[in-house]
Design an enzyme around this catalytic site. Sequence first.
Site, short mmCIF file in Angstrom:
data_model
loop_
_atom_site.label_atom_id
_atom_site.label_comp_id
_atom_site.label_asym_id
_atom_site.label_seq_id
_atom_site.Cartn_x
_atom_site.Cartn_y
_atom_site.Cartn_z
N ALA A 102 0.87 -1.17 0.00
CA ALA A 102 0.00 0.00 0.00
C ALA A 102 0.91 1.22 0.00
CB ALA A 102 -0.89 -0.01 1.23
N SER A 103 0.86 2.01 -1.06
CA SER A 103 1.78 3.14 -1.20
C SER A 103 1.56 4.16 -0.11
CB SER A 103 1.57 3.80 -2.57
OG SER A 103 1.80 2.89 -3.61
N ALA A 104 2.58 4.98 0.14
CA ALA A 104 2.46 6.07 1.10
C ALA A 104 1.30 6.97 0.67
CB ALA A 104 3.75 6.87 1.17
#
Length: 400
Positions: A102-104
Amino acid sequence: MELIGADEQAAVVPAMGGLLGSVNESLGAPVAPVWEAAFRGVPRHAFLPETVWVGGELEECSRKSDPEGWLRHAYADTAVVTQVNDGKDVGAVGERWASCSASAPSVVFRMLDMLDLRAEHHVLEIGTGTGWNAALLAHRLGADRVTSVEVDPVLAARAEGSLRGVGLDPRVVCGDGAEGYADGGPYDRVIATCSVRAVPPAWIAQTRPGGVILVPWESPWLCYGLLRLTVDGYGGASGFFFPYSAFMLMRGQRTDLRIYRDVVRGSHVPLASVSLLSPWAVAGEDWAAQFAVGLQLPDVWRAWHDDPGVDGVARRLWAATTDAGSWAAVDWDGTVSDRFAVWEHGGRRLWREIEGAYAWWRGAGRPGPGRFGLTIAPDGTHVPWLDTPDRPVPAPVAAG
């Protein structure tokens, strides 16, 4: 997905507020109201699996055994690894590597803002992952305007379940993202959540003229940057790079190469020389230099080797071509020195090409990634350029 227990449920609202503040600070401006509404409407924790992996050693963090830690990671402005080793069980002592994350959130909202969406737009997302990005898009546009493609059937199914859990039902397709999804096109916007070394032609073909493709970029030398292309209507596209973020490489473009397994052989007799160029200049902390080297040498990768077990060598930088045909090693003896031993083998003088790429970048004024762009011709040819398309980045030439 709901959190376990009333205490954790009560912690979500302040956690979301804290994350939103961090995102606004990172972006330097408040998130647009439509995206703030989406952020609050599709909470990030609802898209994370029961176990995530965090830190440089990819340590497990379980929602069941450490709910506070799990929630803290869910609402931190950092990437969270949500799958390792393509979902394969490697056992307690096996090597872990990240295969989905899950990307920043600040990166997510920066990219969504860069899409410049309109209410009537149809969007193709490449890489559903957890489904959170697709949920944000569907909240903003309506589920019927969002198509997301995920290569991993387990991830696709889990994302669909998470999306349904928050009351959204965009189209999730399990398939090869490089092929896009023609049945849902043409699209006004294409966004990828995985990096590429070459933009698949299907993405351009499935985008309306004037439409935008936003994709993380990677060269074998450096995984870094975003590429924002505008499709020209003649089968090509062109646009600038931006100096943000690093994403996992699209599975179909991966290369699994190791120096001693695939490249260097005992029978190789390398050429010896000396270089005044520090290996840290091209493979250290200067991302602008690395980005420029990667654009000029798109088939060259690197690996550091600490304490290689060679007399007089404290650290070694390896460079090799992706076809394993040529390699170079640059040695540091552990002292304060401006001279480095170089060993090269194969049909190319690889370190000399790297020296030439670095010299061109310095002569051009040390430009950052944001001054570079890329044009993709109708035949798929990728031509990087500096400032304007009529200034192509030069092909590699050996220095000296």
